[in-house]
Design an enzyme around this catalytic site. Sequence first.
Site, mmCIF file in Angstrom:
data_model
loop_
_atom_site.group_PDB
_atom_site.id
_atom_site.type_symbol
_atom_site.label_atom_id
_atom_site.label_comp_id
_atom_site.label_asym_id
_atom_site.label_seq_id
_atom_site.Cartn_x
_atom_site.Cartn_y
_atom_site.Cartn_z
ATOM 1 N N GLU A 219 18.778 3.842 18.668
ATOM 2 C CA GLU A 219 19.372 3.132 20.219
ATOM 3 C C GLU A 219 18.581 3.744 21.369
ATOM 4 O O GLU A 219 18.707 3.083 22.223
ATOM 5 C CB GLU A 219 20.864 3.352 20.070
ATOM 6 C CG GLU A 219 21.441 4.916 20.224
ATOM 7 C CD GLU A 219 22.868 4.991 20.407
ATOM 8 O OE1 GLU A 219 23.656 4.330 21.208
ATOM 9 O OE2 GLU A 219 23.359 5.949 19.647
ATOM 10 N N TYR B 73 -4.336 11.029 7.956
ATOM 11 C CA TYR B 73 -3.007 10.540 7.442
ATOM 12 C C TYR B 73 -2.616 11.595 6.112
ATOM 13 O O TYR B 73 -1.590 11.809 6.069
ATOM 14 C CB TYR B 73 -3.379 9.399 7.001
ATOM 15 C CG TYR B 73 -3.122 8.114 8.122
ATOM 16 C CD1 TYR B 73 -1.916 7.287 7.956
ATOM 17 C CD2 TYR B 73 -4.238 7.547 8.768
ATOM 18 C CE1 TYR B 73 -1.745 6.439 8.766
ATOM 19 C CE2 TYR B 73 -3.982 6.641 9.700
ATOM 20 C CZ TYR B 73 -2.410 5.740 9.426
ATOM 21 O OH TYR B 73 -2.615 4.778 10.360
ATOM 22 N N GLU C 237 -11.424 -6.001 -12.463
ATOM 23 C CA GLU C 237 -11.017 -4.527 -11.976
ATOM 24 C C GLU C 237 -11.440 -3.545 -12.941
ATOM 25 O O GLU C 237 -10.932 -3.628 -14.204
ATOM 26 C CB GLU C 237 -9.429 -4.575 -11.937
ATOM 27 C CG GLU C 237 -8.914 -3.364 -11.291
ATOM 28 C CD GLU C 237 -9.609 -2.394 -10.353
ATOM 29 O OE1 GLU C 237 -9.694 -2.989 -9.230
ATOM 30 O OE2 GLU C 237 -10.054 -1.249 -10.418
ATOM 31 N N GLY D 89 -7.668 16.531 9.328
ATOM 32 C CA GLY D 89 -6.268 16.484 10.003
ATOM 33 C C GLY D 89 -5.825 15.056 10.329
ATOM 34 O O GLY D 89 -5.003 14.750 11.390
ATOM 35 N N CYS E 74 -3.708 1.963 -3.365
ATOM 36 C CA CYS E 74 -2.240 1.818 -2.753
ATOM 37 C C CYS E 74 -1.069 2.130 -3.907
ATOM 38 O O CYS E 74 -0.216 3.149 -3.879
ATOM 39 C CB CYS E 74 -1.893 0.657 -2.124
ATOM 40 S SG CYS E 74 -0.279 0.415 -1.659
ATOM 41 N N TYR F 46 1.445 -6.434 -11.783
ATOM 42 C CA TYR F 46 0.380 -7.186 -10.991
ATOM 43 C C TYR F 46 -0.288 -7.970 -12.148
ATOM 44 O O TYR F 46 -0.780 -8.914 -11.617
ATOM 45 C CB TYR F 46 -0.718 -5.895 -10.461
ATOM 46 C CG TYR F 46 -0.493 -5.450 -9.205
ATOM 47 C CD1 TYR F 46 0.750 -4.901 -8.944
ATOM 48 C CD2 TYR F 46 -1.067 -5.996 -8.030
ATOM 49 C CE1 TYR F 46 1.014 -4.577 -7.352
ATOM 50 C CE2 TYR F 46 -0.805 -5.580 -6.943
ATOM 51 C CZ TYR F 46 0.112 -4.790 -6.463
ATOM 52 O OH TYR F 46 0.649 -4.404 -5.125
ATOM 53 N N GLY G 200 -6.302 -6.365 -1.405
ATOM 54 C CA GLY G 200 -6.903 -7.371 -0.843
ATOM 55 C C GLY G 200 -7.431 -8.608 -1.934
ATOM 56 O O GLY G 200 -7.252 -9.440 -1.755
ATOM 57 N N ALA H 34 2.430 3.788 9.906
ATOM 58 C CA ALA H 34 3.369 5.121 9.698
ATOM 59 C C ALA H 34 2.931 6.040 8.896
ATOM 60 O O ALA H 34 1.850 5.777 8.176
ATOM 61 C CB ALA H 34 4.740 4.603 9.207
ATOM 62 N N GLY I 171 -11.440 11.665 4.895
ATOM 63 C CA GLY I 171 -11.662 10.234 5.241
ATOM 64 C C GLY I 171 -12.090 9.623 3.913
ATOM 65 O O GLY I 171 -12.398 10.199 2.863
ATOM 66 N N GLU J 281 0.159 14.177 5.503
ATOM 67 C CA GLU J 281 1.248 13.642 4.820
ATOM 68 C C GLU J 281 1.545 14.705 3.278
ATOM 69 O O GLU J 281 2.511 15.295 2.980
ATOM 70 C CB GLU J 281 1.044 12.111 3.914
ATOM 71 C CG GLU J 281 1.174 11.090 5.076
ATOM 72 C CD GLU J 281 0.938 9.937 4.619
ATOM 73 O OE1 GLU J 281 0.166 9.707 3.438
ATOM 74 O OE2 GLU J 281 1.404 8.874 5.223
ATOM 75 N N THR K 287 -2.824 -1.059 3.684
ATOM 76 C CA THR K 287 -2.725 -2.132 2.539
ATOM 77 C C THR K 287 -2.224 -3.514 3.340
ATOM 78 O O THR K 287 -2.652 -4.540 2.981
ATOM 79 C CB THR K 287 -1.427 -1.770 1.858
ATOM 80 O OG1 THR K 287 -2.172 -0.480 0.848
ATOM 81 C CG2 THR K 287 -0.992 -2.742 0.850
ATOM 82 N N ALA L 72 -17.460 -5.054 -13.050
ATOM 83 C CA ALA L 72 -18.456 -6.152 -12.870
ATOM 84 C C ALA L 72 -19.406 -6.029 -11.772
ATOM 85 O O ALA L 72 -19.272 -5.108 -10.958
ATOM 86 C CB ALA L 72 -17.616 -7.556 -12.084
ATOM 87 N N LYS M 178 2.419 8.457 -3.161
ATOM 88 C CA LYS M 178 2.405 9.442 -2.155
ATOM 89 C C LYS M 178 3.822 9.379 -1.620
ATOM 90 O O LYS M 178 4.511 10.296 -1.268
ATOM 91 C CB LYS M 178 1.697 8.983 -0.974
ATOM 92 C CG LYS M 178 1.667 9.827 0.127
ATOM 93 C CD LYS M 178 2.410 9.292 1.076
ATOM 94 C CE LYS M 178 2.249 7.811 1.506
ATOM 95 N NZ LYS M 178 1.203 7.484 2.313
ATOM 96 N N HIS N 65 25.414 2.253 17.778
ATOM 97 C CA HIS N 65 25.768 3.897 18.300
ATOM 98 C C HIS N 65 26.748 4.320 17.007
ATOM 99 O O HIS N 65 27.484 3.591 16.411
ATOM 100 C CB HIS N 65 26.656 3.718 19.253
ATOM 101 C CG HIS N 65 26.985 5.236 20.033
ATOM 102 N ND1 HIS N 65 25.933 5.916 20.281
ATOM 103 C CD2 HIS N 65 28.150 5.844 19.873
ATOM 104 C CE1 HIS N 65 26.600 7.067 20.601
ATOM 105 N NE2 HIS N 65 27.832 7.015 20.398
ATOM 106 N N CYS O 193 -0.325 4.755 -1.265
ATOM 107 C CA CYS O 193 0.842 4.560 -0.628
ATOM 108 C C CYS O 193 1.919 4.902 -1.784
ATOM 109 O O CYS O 193 3.104 5.452 -1.344
ATOM 110 C CB CYS O 193 0.964 3.032 -0.092
ATOM 111 S SG CYS O 193 -0.409 2.430 0.437
#
Length: 452
Positions: A443, A180, A37, A178, A45, A102, A18, A343, A264, A184, A313, A118, A53, A438, A50
């Site tokens: 499909e 994400y 930062e 239980g 992420c 980045y 963000g 996902a 969490g 994973e 993200t 900061a 992972k 196919h 993300c």
Amino acid sequence: MQLTEFDYDLFVIGGGSGGVRASRIAAELGVRVGLAEERYLGGTCVNVGCVPKKLFSYAAHYAQDFEDAKGYGWEFAPPPRFNWKTLHTNKNYEIARLNDIYLSMLQQAGVQVFQKRATLVDKNTIAIDNRTYTAKEILIATGGWPFVPDFPGKEHSISSNEIFSLDDLPSSILIVGGGYISVEFAGIFTGLGVKTTLISRNERLLRGFDSELTASFTVELEKTVTLRLRTQVARIQKKNATELSIHFDDGSAMTAEAVMFATGRKANSRNMGLEKVGVALADNGAIIVDNDFTTSIPNIHAVGDVINRIALTPVALAEGQILAQRLFGSGKKKMNYENIPTAVFCHPNLACVGLDEESAHERYANIAVYRSRFTPLRHTLSGNTEKYFLKLLVDTTTDKIVGAHMLGSDAGEIIQGLAIAITAGATKADFDATLGIHPTVAEEFVTMRTPS
Ligand code: NDP
């Protein structure tokens, strides 16, 4: 465009998804932007979420691919072996490359980057080391942090922050939670050959996802992972140099080399001067913002996981972009939280867009449900017993698709495409009029004719 007498027109605290997006957009709109930062550019992420992972998930899936390949005539003698250090080193190399990208992307956009902590001094002043800087607008995008409940022996557990930098792969692991991250990592560890146990306090996994989809996933998970539902950790103690004894609330116990909590995440909002400046926080630490991402202090804004809306993200990126365009461009857009596709990179993958069946029945009077459960063609020769599950929810009053769900290989890739159609308002008639490709798994989404 110099707006004010301040050092910066925008100062961003937090260089994750963000914060980076907002600062880059603002700088491209011609204003003076600073960004601090303290840890790593790219945030959760890129560094402990993300990206690594997904790399681990790819690594783990090879185990199944090697097995599946045998039915196609491949022979492995001696059998393939996994080297954790190779994966670890290559992953670190890739993350360092992304950190550099980045940094140069921000610098090229004209953002002044401080790789420092900061804090807020007052509503227009930021302190970094022993210096202060002023800014007309301030954005807090400091993300979230793993939450681990208190219990005796908590210090023996690790979270998703540490899991990416283990020197050695444990031979056994207990994963708690239980959601994400836990499912994973259950797929990752079991794929890498680690004896894996997963416990959840809930009676089901992935609460919030379609219950039929998660039930189908649970059947697949239990083929390789020991699963215990309605179970909590009571205490952990060291058993010997390498093993931990884990005691559960029902009096039972187990031994594992590592315990990972994925229970969490909490907003990363404390000890940076927010309370002192008067920025209102919710009880769980989330920064309270209005629909324009502005806090209780009109020139201080917040986006991403720190506002604890939807911790994904692409959501943080969209929030940061909308905010920067509103503050410094001509943007008047509001964030749309409907139909956000998502996902879970468990094995097999699980993905969805729109409502789960229960919510669809609550919101609409007439819902038709189309389901398809099948063995994919790939597994006819592999001998793999994995079953895929696809589900479409249709509001029969308007014929609109209000939910699409998938459990199966590359579910995220497939649902991403369906999300475009659903965002554009596609109807079941549109799906029916679409020819399939196919033979593919996807499909099935255009050939489901009879509701069940
Ligand atoms: P989730 O919110 O997904 O799941 C948390 C799990 O921990 C739930 O099962 C919850 O149980 C359980 N839990 C919460 N508190 C306790 C407690 N005190 N004791 C025992 N269990 C507890 O969180 P994660 O940590 O897995 O992930 C955080 C967020 O990160 C996700 O919500 C998601 O937004 C994001 N994420 C997204 C990914 C992706 O897009 N693929 C991947 C990883 C993370 P209960 O259900 O009973 O509340």
